[in-house]
Design an enzyme around this catalytic site. Structure first.
Site, mmCIF file in Angstrom:
data_model
loop_
_atom_site.group_PDB
_atom_site.id
_atom_site.type_symbol
_atom_site.label_atom_id
_atom_site.label_comp_id
_atom_site.label_asym_id
_atom_site.label_seq_id
_atom_site.Cartn_x
_atom_site.Cartn_y
_atom_site.Cartn_z
ATOM 1 C CG ASP A 115 28.022 42.005 40.121
ATOM 2 O OD1 ASP A 115 28.553 40.981 39.627
ATOM 3 O OD2 ASP A 115 28.246 42.395 41.281
ATOM 4 C CG ASN A 130 27.049 38.431 41.066
ATOM 5 O OD1 ASN A 130 27.991 37.646 40.994
ATOM 6 N ND2 ASN A 130 26.995 39.414 41.966
ATOM 7 C CB THR A 146 30.755 45.480 44.786
ATOM 8 O OG1 THR A 146 29.434 45.856 44.335
ATOM 9 C CG2 THR A 146 31.179 46.373 45.920
ATOM 10 C CG PHE A 181 32.730 36.837 39.033
ATOM 11 C CD1 PHE A 181 32.054 38.034 38.948
ATOM 12 C CD2 PHE A 181 32.298 35.773 38.247
ATOM 13 C CE1 PHE A 181 30.955 38.180 38.103
ATOM 14 C CE2 PHE A 181 31.195 35.905 37.396
ATOM 15 C CZ PHE A 181 30.532 37.116 37.335
ATOM 16 C CG ASN A 182 33.745 41.644 41.167
ATOM 17 O OD1 ASN A 182 32.751 41.117 40.638
ATOM 18 N ND2 ASN A 182 33.747 42.053 42.422
ATOM 19 C CG HIS A 198 32.952 37.994 48.207
ATOM 20 N ND1 HIS A 198 34.063 37.268 48.584
ATOM 21 C CD2 HIS A 198 32.072 37.094 47.724
ATOM 22 C CE1 HIS A 198 33.851 35.978 48.340
ATOM 23 N NE2 HIS A 198 32.657 35.846 47.823
ATOM 24 C CG ASP A 199 30.270 42.689 46.452
ATOM 25 O OD1 ASP A 199 29.286 42.327 45.785
ATOM 26 O OD2 ASP A 199 31.453 42.464 46.093
ATOM 27 C CG ASP A 223 26.969 42.957 44.219
ATOM 28 O OD1 ASP A 223 26.999 41.724 44.084
ATOM 29 O OD2 ASP A 223 27.799 43.719 43.678
HETATM 30 O O1 RIB Z 1 34.298 37.195 43.480
HETATM 31 C C1 RIB Z 1 33.316 37.798 44.271
HETATM 32 C C2 RIB Z 1 32.680 38.932 43.554
HETATM 33 O O2 RIB Z 1 32.037 38.457 42.376
HETATM 34 C C3 RIB Z 1 31.561 39.613 44.368
HETATM 35 O O3 RIB Z 1 31.491 40.968 44.026
HETATM 36 C C4 RIB Z 1 30.325 38.895 43.917
HETATM 37 O O4 RIB Z 1 29.151 39.710 44.061
HETATM 38 C C5 RIB Z 1 30.626 38.695 42.452
HETATM 39 O O5 RIB Z 1 30.312 39.900 41.771
HETATM 40 CA CA CA Z 2 29.406 41.887 43.216
#
Ligand code: RIB
Ligand code: CA
Length: 317
Positions: A9, A36, A120, A161-162, A234-235, A14
Protein backbone atom coordinates in the site's frame (compact mmCIF):
# COMPACT_ATOMS: atom_id res chain seq x y z
CA UNK A 1 17.40 -14.81 -7.54
CA UNK A 2 14.26 -15.68 -5.56
CA UNK A 3 11.04 -14.54 -7.31
CA UNK A 4 8.90 -12.29 -5.13
CA UNK A 5 5.51 -10.64 -5.60
CA UNK A 6 4.97 -7.63 -3.32
CA UNK A 7 1.41 -6.90 -2.12
CA UNK A 8 1.58 -3.38 -0.71
CA UNK A 9 0.00 0.00 0.00
CA UNK A 10 2.68 2.56 -1.03
CA UNK A 11 3.28 4.26 1.34
CA UNK A 12 6.83 5.52 2.01
CA UNK A 13 8.19 2.36 3.58
CA UNK A 14 6.46 0.22 0.94
CA UNK A 15 8.39 2.25 -1.65
CA UNK A 16 11.64 1.27 0.08
CA UNK A 17 10.48 -2.36 0.11
CA UNK A 18 9.85 -2.25 -3.67
CA UNK A 19 13.39 -1.01 -4.30
CA UNK A 20 14.95 -3.43 -1.78
CA UNK A 21 13.07 -6.36 -3.40
CA UNK A 22 13.94 -5.29 -6.95
CA UNK A 23 17.61 -4.82 -6.04
CA UNK A 24 18.19 -8.07 -4.18
CA UNK A 25 15.44 -10.40 -5.49
CA UNK A 26 13.55 -11.06 -8.71
CA UNK A 27 10.57 -8.73 -8.27
CA UNK A 28 8.06 -10.32 -10.69
CA UNK A 29 4.94 -8.37 -9.73
CA UNK A 30 3.35 -5.77 -7.48
CA UNK A 31 -0.23 -5.81 -6.27
CA UNK A 32 -1.90 -3.03 -4.33
CA UNK A 33 -4.30 -2.96 -1.41
CA UNK A 34 -6.03 -0.14 0.49
CA UNK A 35 -4.25 1.12 3.58
CA UNK A 36 -1.89 4.09 3.72
CA UNK A 37 -4.28 5.72 1.28
CA UNK A 38 -7.21 4.71 -0.96
CA UNK A 39 -6.71 1.87 -3.42
CA UNK A 40 -6.61 4.30 -6.36
CA UNK A 41 -3.96 6.50 -4.75
CA UNK A 42 -1.69 3.63 -3.64
CA UNK A 43 -2.01 2.09 -7.12
CA UNK A 44 -0.99 5.39 -8.73
CA UNK A 45 1.99 5.48 -6.35
CA UNK A 46 3.04 1.94 -7.28
CA UNK A 47 2.93 2.88 -10.99
CA UNK A 48 4.98 6.04 -10.38
CA UNK A 49 7.56 4.08 -8.37
CA UNK A 50 7.82 1.48 -11.15
CA UNK A 51 8.54 4.32 -13.57
CA UNK A 52 11.17 5.79 -11.23
CA UNK A 53 12.78 2.34 -10.94
CA UNK A 54 12.68 1.86 -14.75
CA UNK A 55 11.29 -1.64 -14.31
CA UNK A 56 8.48 -3.38 -16.21
CA UNK A 57 6.97 -5.82 -13.68
CA UNK A 58 3.13 -5.92 -13.80
CA UNK A 59 1.11 -3.90 -11.28
CA UNK A 60 -2.45 -4.99 -10.47
CA UNK A 61 -4.98 -3.15 -8.32
CA UNK A 62 -6.60 -5.03 -5.44
CA UNK A 63 -9.05 -4.66 -2.60
CA UNK A 64 -10.33 -1.20 -1.70
CA UNK A 65 -11.72 -2.26 1.69
CA UNK A 66 -11.42 -5.04 4.28
CA UNK A 67 -13.34 -8.33 4.32
CA UNK A 68 -15.38 -7.01 7.24
CA UNK A 69 -16.14 -3.40 8.19
CA UNK A 70 -14.89 -0.15 6.73
CA UNK A 71 -11.41 0.84 5.55
CA UNK A 72 -9.01 2.99 7.55
CA UNK A 73 -6.27 5.14 5.97
CA UNK A 74 -3.05 6.69 7.16
CA UNK A 75 -3.05 9.98 5.28
CA UNK A 76 -2.04 11.72 8.52
CA UNK A 77 1.39 10.09 8.17
CA UNK A 78 1.84 9.39 4.44
CA UNK A 79 0.12 12.55 3.16
CA UNK A 80 -2.87 13.24 0.94
CA UNK A 81 -1.38 11.28 -2.00
CA UNK A 82 -0.17 8.46 0.27
CA UNK A 83 3.39 9.23 -0.89
CA UNK A 84 3.90 12.95 -0.27
CA UNK A 85 7.35 14.54 -0.35
CA UNK A 86 8.50 14.19 -3.96
CA UNK A 87 7.14 14.16 -7.51
CA UNK A 88 7.24 10.76 -9.17
CA UNK A 89 7.68 10.41 -12.96
CA UNK A 90 4.48 10.01 -14.98
CA UNK A 91 3.88 6.29 -15.59
CA UNK A 92 4.17 5.31 -19.26
CA UNK A 93 1.67 2.47 -18.70
CA UNK A 94 -1.13 1.69 -16.31
CA UNK A 95 -2.13 -1.21 -14.10
CA UNK A 96 -2.93 -4.62 -15.55
CA UNK A 97 -6.47 -5.32 -16.68
CA UNK A 98 -6.99 -7.87 -13.89
CA UNK A 99 -7.59 -7.90 -10.15
CA UNK A 100 -4.63 -8.30 -7.81
CA UNK A 101 -5.90 -11.74 -6.79
CA UNK A 102 -5.67 -12.90 -10.41
CA UNK A 103 -2.11 -11.61 -10.74
CA UNK A 104 -1.12 -13.33 -7.49
CA UNK A 105 -2.55 -16.66 -8.69
CA UNK A 106 -1.10 -16.42 -12.21
CA UNK A 107 2.33 -15.51 -10.84
CA UNK A 108 2.33 -18.27 -8.21
CA UNK A 109 1.28 -20.82 -10.83
CA UNK A 110 4.06 -19.66 -13.16
CA UNK A 111 6.72 -19.84 -10.39
CA UNK A 112 5.35 -22.97 -8.72
CA UNK A 113 7.15 -23.79 -5.49
CA UNK A 114 9.49 -20.80 -5.75
CA UNK A 115 7.40 -17.62 -5.41
CA UNK A 116 7.63 -15.65 -2.17
CA UNK A 117 4.52 -13.56 -1.47
CA UNK A 118 5.55 -10.47 0.52
CA UNK A 119 2.70 -8.52 2.17
CA UNK A 120 3.31 -5.04 3.53
CA UNK A 121 -0.27 -3.75 3.72
CA UNK A 122 -3.62 -5.16 4.80
CA UNK A 123 -3.80 -8.89 4.08
CA UNK A 124 -7.09 -8.71 2.19
CA UNK A 125 -5.72 -9.67 -1.26
CA UNK A 126 -3.68 -12.53 0.19
CA UNK A 127 -6.64 -13.93 2.12
CA UNK A 128 -8.88 -13.66 -0.95
CA UNK A 129 -6.30 -15.41 -3.15
CA UNK A 130 -5.95 -18.29 -0.66
CA UNK A 131 -9.74 -18.58 -0.48
CA UNK A 132 -10.31 -18.49 -4.27
CA UNK A 133 -7.56 -21.03 -5.03
CA UNK A 134 -6.59 -23.40 -2.15
CA UNK A 135 -3.75 -24.79 -4.31
CA UNK A 136 -1.97 -21.47 -3.75
CA UNK A 137 -0.74 -23.03 -0.48
CA UNK A 138 1.43 -25.48 -2.43
CA UNK A 139 2.43 -23.06 -5.17
CA UNK A 140 4.03 -20.58 -2.75
CA UNK A 141 7.58 -20.95 -1.34
CA UNK A 142 6.36 -18.84 1.58
CA UNK A 143 4.54 -15.73 2.78
CA UNK A 144 6.44 -12.94 4.51
CA UNK A 145 4.50 -10.21 6.28
CA UNK A 146 5.16 -6.86 7.88
CA UNK A 147 2.44 -6.67 10.53
CA UNK A 148 1.48 -6.89 14.17
CA UNK A 149 3.48 -6.21 17.27
CA UNK A 150 4.50 -8.03 20.43
CA UNK A 151 4.66 -4.64 22.08
CA UNK A 152 2.56 -1.52 21.63
CA UNK A 153 0.55 -0.91 18.51
CA UNK A 154 0.25 2.20 16.37
CA UNK A 155 -3.46 2.29 15.47
CA UNK A 156 -4.50 1.36 19.01
CA UNK A 157 -2.46 0.69 22.14
CA UNK A 158 -2.05 -2.93 21.03
CA UNK A 159 -2.94 -3.23 17.30
CA UNK A 160 -0.65 -2.48 14.36
CA UNK A 161 -2.01 -0.84 11.18
CA UNK A 162 -1.72 -3.71 8.62
CA UNK A 163 -3.41 -6.20 10.93
CA UNK A 164 -5.98 -3.76 12.34
CA UNK A 165 -6.95 -2.74 8.78
CA UNK A 166 -8.31 -6.26 8.16
CA UNK A 167 -8.03 -8.58 11.19
CA UNK A 168 -10.13 -11.37 9.62
CA UNK A 169 -7.87 -11.46 6.58
CA UNK A 170 -4.74 -11.46 8.75
CA UNK A 171 -5.93 -14.38 10.87
CA UNK A 172 -6.94 -16.38 7.80
CA UNK A 173 -3.47 -15.90 6.29
CA UNK A 174 -1.62 -16.77 9.51
CA UNK A 175 -3.71 -19.95 9.83
CA UNK A 176 -3.43 -20.98 6.15
CA UNK A 177 -0.58 -23.44 6.72
CA UNK A 178 1.88 -21.74 4.35
CA UNK A 179 5.40 -21.28 5.77
CA UNK A 180 5.17 -17.71 7.05
CA UNK A 181 7.55 -15.07 8.35
CA UNK A 182 6.21 -12.12 10.38
CA UNK A 183 7.99 -8.94 11.44
CA UNK A 184 6.18 -6.57 13.78
CA UNK A 185 6.52 -3.02 15.05
CA UNK A 186 8.50 -4.19 18.09
CA UNK A 187 11.31 -4.94 15.62
CA UNK A 188 10.71 -2.53 12.72
CA UNK A 189 10.64 0.54 14.97
CA UNK A 190 14.31 -0.23 15.60
CA UNK A 191 15.15 0.01 11.87
CA UNK A 192 14.72 3.70 11.10
CA UNK A 193 16.43 6.29 8.93
CA UNK A 194 17.52 9.56 10.51
CA UNK A 195 18.69 12.91 9.16
CA UNK A 196 22.20 11.60 8.34
CA UNK A 197 20.83 8.72 6.24
CA UNK A 198 18.54 11.14 4.40
CA UNK A 199 21.47 13.47 3.73
CA UNK A 200 23.45 10.51 2.26
CA UNK A 201 20.54 9.60 -0.01
CA UNK A 202 20.26 13.22 -1.18
CA UNK A 203 23.90 13.00 -2.34
CA UNK A 204 23.05 10.02 -4.55
CA UNK A 205 21.56 9.55 -8.01
CA UNK A 206 18.04 10.52 -9.10
CA UNK A 207 16.27 7.59 -7.42
CA UNK A 208 18.27 7.97 -4.19
CA UNK A 209 17.58 11.71 -4.08
CA UNK A 210 13.86 11.10 -4.63
CA UNK A 211 13.85 8.54 -1.83
CA UNK A 212 15.71 11.04 0.39
CA UNK A 213 12.98 13.61 -0.19
CA UNK A 214 10.18 11.06 0.37
CA UNK A 215 11.79 9.74 3.58
CA UNK A 216 12.34 13.27 4.86
CA UNK A 217 8.60 13.91 4.52
CA UNK A 218 7.93 10.58 6.27
CA UNK A 219 10.36 11.45 9.08
CA UNK A 220 8.80 14.88 9.65
CA UNK A 221 5.32 13.29 9.71
CA UNK A 222 6.34 10.67 12.27
CA UNK A 223 8.02 13.32 14.42
CA UNK A 224 4.85 15.41 14.34
CA UNK A 225 2.33 12.60 14.82
CA UNK A 226 4.17 10.03 16.95
CA UNK A 227 7.01 12.08 18.44
CA UNK A 228 9.72 9.76 17.11
CA UNK A 229 12.99 10.89 15.53
CA UNK A 230 13.65 8.18 12.94
CA UNK A 231 11.51 7.12 9.96
CA UNK A 232 10.84 3.43 10.59
CA UNK A 233 11.53 1.27 7.53
CA UNK A 234 8.85 -1.26 8.52
CA UNK A 235 8.18 -2.87 5.14
CA UNK A 236 11.62 -3.78 3.75
CA UNK A 237 12.19 -5.76 7.00
CA UNK A 238 9.70 -8.34 5.67
CA UNK A 239 12.08 -9.21 2.81
CA UNK A 240 15.11 -9.98 4.99
CA UNK A 241 14.60 -13.80 5.26
CA UNK A 242 15.03 -14.05 1.45
CA UNK A 243 17.77 -11.45 1.02
CA UNK A 244 20.11 -12.08 3.96
CA UNK A 245 18.73 -14.07 6.92
CA UNK A 246 21.79 -13.13 9.00
CA UNK A 247 20.29 -9.63 9.27
CA UNK A 248 17.43 -10.76 11.54
CA UNK A 249 16.86 -13.29 14.33
CA UNK A 250 13.60 -15.30 14.27
CA UNK A 251 11.72 -17.56 16.64
CA UNK A 252 9.29 -20.22 15.37
CA UNK A 253 6.20 -19.79 17.49
CA UNK A 254 2.42 -19.42 17.54
CA UNK A 255 0.75 -16.11 16.63
CA UNK A 256 -3.02 -15.50 16.42
CA UNK A 257 -5.07 -12.36 15.75
CA UNK A 258 -7.71 -11.13 18.21
CA UNK A 259 -10.94 -10.76 16.20
CA UNK A 260 -13.36 -9.93 18.98
CA UNK A 261 -12.33 -7.65 21.76
CA UNK A 262 -13.18 -4.02 22.05
CA UNK A 263 -9.80 -2.80 23.27
CA UNK A 264 -7.78 -5.61 21.67
CA UNK A 265 -9.33 -6.12 18.21
CA UNK A 266 -6.51 -6.57 15.66
CA UNK A 267 -3.90 -7.41 18.30
CA UNK A 268 -1.38 -10.14 17.35
CA UNK A 269 -1.16 -12.53 20.29
CA UNK A 270 2.27 -14.19 20.19
CA UNK A 271 3.52 -17.11 22.31
CA UNK A 272 6.70 -15.77 23.86
CA UNK A 273 6.65 -18.01 26.98
CA UNK A 274 9.07 -20.92 27.01
CA UNK A 275 6.94 -23.62 28.62
CA UNK A 276 8.72 -26.74 29.83
CA UNK A 277 7.54 -30.22 28.85
CA UNK A 278 5.84 -30.61 32.24
CA UNK A 279 2.22 -30.63 33.49
CA UNK A 280 1.04 -27.03 33.03
CA UNK A 281 -1.41 -26.87 35.90
CA UNK A 282 -3.25 -23.53 35.65
CA UNK A 283 -1.26 -22.41 32.55
CA UNK A 284 -2.80 -22.72 29.11
CA UNK A 285 -0.76 -24.73 26.55
CA UNK A 286 1.04 -23.04 23.69
CA UNK A 287 -0.81 -22.82 20.34
CA UNK A 288 0.79 -24.60 17.36
CA UNK A 289 3.79 -22.73 15.98
CA UNK A 290 2.66 -21.12 12.70
CA UNK A 291 5.17 -18.33 12.00
CA UNK A 292 8.84 -17.47 12.05
CA UNK A 293 8.52 -14.37 14.24
CA UNK A 294 11.23 -11.71 13.90
CA UNK A 295 12.77 -10.91 17.27
CA UNK A 296 16.08 -9.04 16.80
CA UNK A 297 17.34 -6.92 13.84
CA UNK A 298 21.06 -6.85 13.13
CA UNK A 299 22.71 -3.39 13.34
CA UNK A 300 23.80 -4.13 9.74
CA UNK A 301 20.20 -4.14 8.48
CA UNK A 302 19.50 -0.41 8.22
CA UNK A 303 22.75 0.40 6.33
CA UNK A 304 22.04 -2.57 4.04
CA UNK A 305 18.65 -1.11 3.10
CA UNK A 306 20.02 2.44 2.63
CA UNK A 307 22.87 1.08 0.45
CA UNK A 308 20.34 -0.69 -1.80
CA UNK A 309 18.66 2.67 -2.52
CA UNK A 310 22.04 4.28 -3.23
CA UNK A 311 23.20 1.42 -5.47
CA UNK A 312 19.93 1.13 -7.38
CA UNK A 313 20.74 4.20 -9.47
CA UNK A 314 23.63 2.31 -11.08
CA UNK A 315 21.01 0.12 -12.79
CA UNK A 316 19.20 3.13 -14.29
CA UNK A 317 19.83 4.84 -17.62
O1 RIB B 1 2.25 -0.25 10.78
C1 RIB B 1 3.16 -0.06 9.74
C2 RIB B 1 2.59 -0.54 8.45
O2 RIB B 1 1.42 0.20 8.13
C3 RIB B 1 3.54 -0.33 7.25
O3 RIB B 1 3.33 -1.33 6.30
C4 RIB B 1 3.11 1.00 6.71
O4 RIB B 1 3.40 1.13 5.31
C5 RIB B 1 1.61 0.92 6.91
O5 RIB B 1 1.07 0.17 5.83
CA1 CA C 1 2.75 -0.73 4.04
Amino acid sequence: MTPVLLDCDPGHDDAVAMIYAAHHMNLVGVTTVFGNQSIDLVTNNALGLRQLMQRDFPVAKGAGKPLVGERIEAGVVHGKTGLDGAELPTPDRGAEDMHAVELILRTARAHRGELVLAATGALTNVALALSVEPKLREWLRGITIMGGSTGSGNVTQCAEFNIYADPEAADAVLMAGVETWLVGLDVTRRVGVGAADIARLRQGGRLARTMGDLLDFFLQSLKRVQGIDTASLHDPCALVPFIDPSLMEYRHTGVRVELAGGLTRGMTVAELRRLGNVPLGYMRPSPPANVHLAREPSPRLLPHIVQAMLDFDATLT
